[in-house]
Design an enzyme around this catalytic site. Structure first.
Site, mmCIF file in Angstrom:
data_model
loop_
_atom_site.group_PDB
_atom_site.id
_atom_site.type_symbol
_atom_site.label_atom_id
_atom_site.label_comp_id
_atom_site.label_asym_id
_atom_site.label_seq_id
_atom_site.Cartn_x
_atom_site.Cartn_y
_atom_site.Cartn_z
ATOM 1 N N ILE A 158 13.536 -4.513 -10.014
ATOM 2 C CA ILE A 158 12.790 -5.548 -10.762
ATOM 3 C C ILE A 158 13.465 -7.124 -10.372
ATOM 4 O O ILE A 158 14.385 -7.074 -9.699
ATOM 5 C CB ILE A 158 12.927 -5.324 -12.144
ATOM 6 C CG1 ILE A 158 14.470 -5.403 -12.704
ATOM 7 C CG2 ILE A 158 12.215 -4.220 -12.840
ATOM 8 C CD1 ILE A 158 14.795 -5.231 -14.146
ATOM 9 N N ASP A 159 12.314 -7.957 -10.390
ATOM 10 C CA ASP A 159 12.863 -9.175 -9.928
ATOM 11 C C ASP A 159 14.021 -9.956 -10.642
ATOM 12 O O ASP A 159 14.446 -9.429 -11.545
ATOM 13 C CB ASP A 159 11.467 -10.229 -10.254
ATOM 14 C CG ASP A 159 10.193 -9.547 -9.448
ATOM 15 O OD1 ASP A 159 10.482 -8.855 -8.479
ATOM 16 O OD2 ASP A 159 9.077 -10.025 -9.883
ATOM 17 N N LYS A 160 14.735 -10.848 -9.706
ATOM 18 C CA LYS A 160 15.757 -11.432 -10.334
ATOM 19 C C LYS A 160 15.646 -12.121 -11.921
ATOM 20 O O LYS A 160 16.594 -11.745 -12.764
ATOM 21 C CB LYS A 160 15.968 -12.610 -9.420
ATOM 22 C CG LYS A 160 17.310 -13.716 -9.642
ATOM 23 C CD LYS A 160 17.394 -14.856 -8.990
ATOM 24 C CE LYS A 160 18.389 -15.778 -9.626
ATOM 25 N NZ LYS A 160 18.456 -17.101 -8.830
ATOM 26 N N THR B 159 13.463 -11.109 -13.882
ATOM 27 C CA THR B 159 12.889 -10.243 -14.928
ATOM 28 C C THR B 159 14.131 -9.460 -15.617
ATOM 29 O O THR B 159 15.040 -8.969 -14.774
ATOM 30 C CB THR B 159 11.907 -9.112 -14.284
ATOM 31 O OG1 THR B 159 10.908 -9.661 -13.614
ATOM 32 C CG2 THR B 159 11.548 -8.161 -15.278
ATOM 33 N N ARG C 27 3.103 -9.958 -12.442
ATOM 34 C CA ARG C 27 2.908 -11.264 -12.585
ATOM 35 C C ARG C 27 1.721 -11.648 -11.606
ATOM 36 O O ARG C 27 0.901 -12.495 -11.734
ATOM 37 C CB ARG C 27 4.162 -11.914 -11.491
ATOM 38 C CG ARG C 27 5.687 -11.732 -12.294
ATOM 39 C CD ARG C 27 6.865 -11.758 -11.585
ATOM 40 N NE ARG C 27 6.838 -13.459 -11.074
ATOM 41 C CZ ARG C 27 7.782 -13.616 -10.145
ATOM 42 N NH1 ARG C 27 8.700 -12.783 -9.536
ATOM 43 N NH2 ARG C 27 8.052 -14.908 -9.843
#
Length: 306
Positions: free
Chosen positions: A136-138, A140, A237
């Site tokens: 998962i993104d930084k 998030t 996103r």
């Protein structure tokens, strides 16, 4: 390993770095320009400038340099491990933490913390990403499953391929979504205008996001639960921005005028999968981070007064 590209009539006259970035999505424009500067990229056997305009039948040969070996250090990052057994673990990643090391960013990642707290991690993804099955993104927050051995790793990856893993996220978006639920089925790939971003593009990979409204704040904001059917880079996103409701706080896909909350308001709250050894279905839930919860309470209080 070298790669060779032959320029067609349709590509002639365009900049070398732009065309190559479209042909090989794994390389950013910056990487390609570095290849040119350092002589790792030749056109017809010769070095060229970054601004070189391509000609039909030009032969581009790229010999990327071997990545420098990195030593990944174990760090005490006090990770919140929600579940652990001999095969798998589930960790609640905080907002602001990168999942695994990369050149130029070798400390403070989830992997650094896992190496301190966990004795065994699968080795399928190599030394840079031990145990990492998905990301998962930084910015998030939320739940990730981690494999402790190769049997577990292969099983969890196959479940992702089969789209049988349960992944539900909470997101705060700009705008008033009038309908209560919907499905976004739109392919995602590298943005043609900005190689640092993803976007909905015809030649992209199949991507499906289901969403359901769980709260509205006037006409300005909507709280949604998103369920991933696929797992493309920045999928929620990109998809929410594509239908006109970008995530609050998103510096890459959000509007210029958004809340400064240190990144997108997105939390991976529910994760479920079949255990690789017992075949039992396991599901976990992580409450929203304190700052996300506080933001929602602030919005609710503000809009209740209107």
């Amino acid at each position: 390993m070298s790669e060779t590209f032959l320029i067609t009539a349709e590509q002639k006259g365009q900049r070398l770095d732009k065309v190559l970035g479209a042909l090989q999505e794994e390389w950013s424009r910056g990487q390609i320009q570095t290849f040119i500067d350092e002589g790792h990229l030749l056109v017809n056997g010769e070095k060229v400038k970054k601004t070189y305009k391509l000609k039909e039948n030009d032969e581009i040969v790229v010999n990327p340099p071997e990545p420098e070996p990195l030593e990944i250090l174990a760090e005490d990052l006090n990770l919140e491990i929600v579940y652990e057994d001999a095969d798998v673990l589930v960790v609640n990643k905080p907002k602001g933490m990168v999942v695994h090391p990369a050149p130029g960013h070798t400390t403070g990642t989830l992997v650094n913390g896992l190496m301190h707290q966990v004795t065994d991690l699968s080795g399928i993804n190599g030394v840079m990403r031990p145990g990492i099955v998905h990301r998962i993104d930084k910015d998030t927050s939320g739940l990730l499953m981690v494999a402790k051995n190769d049997l577990a790793h292969e099983s969890l990856v196959q479940q992702l391929v089969d789209k049988s893993v349960t992944r539900r996220y909470i997101a705060l978006v700009h705008g008033h979504i009038p309908h209560d639920k919907g499905t976004i089925d739109a392919p995602i790939g590298r943005d043609k205008k900005d190689r640092q971003k993803m976007g909905v593009v015809d030649e992209g990979k199949h991507a499906v996001t289901h969403f359901q409204v769980i709260g509205r704040f006037g006409v300005d904001y909507t709280l949604v639960q998103c369920r991933l059917e696929t797992g493309r880079t920045h999928q929620i996103r990109v998809h929410m921005n594509y239908i006109g409701y970008p995530l609050v706080g998103d510096p890459k896909y959000g509007p210029k005028k958004t809340m400064d909350i240190g990144g997108q308001a997105l939390h991976a709250g529910v994760l479920g999968f079949v255990h690789p050894r017992t075949n039992e279905y396991l599901e976990f839930e992580a409450p929203m981070p304190q700052e996300f919860d506080a933001l929602l309470n602030e919005l609710k209080s503000s809009y209740d007064k209107k």
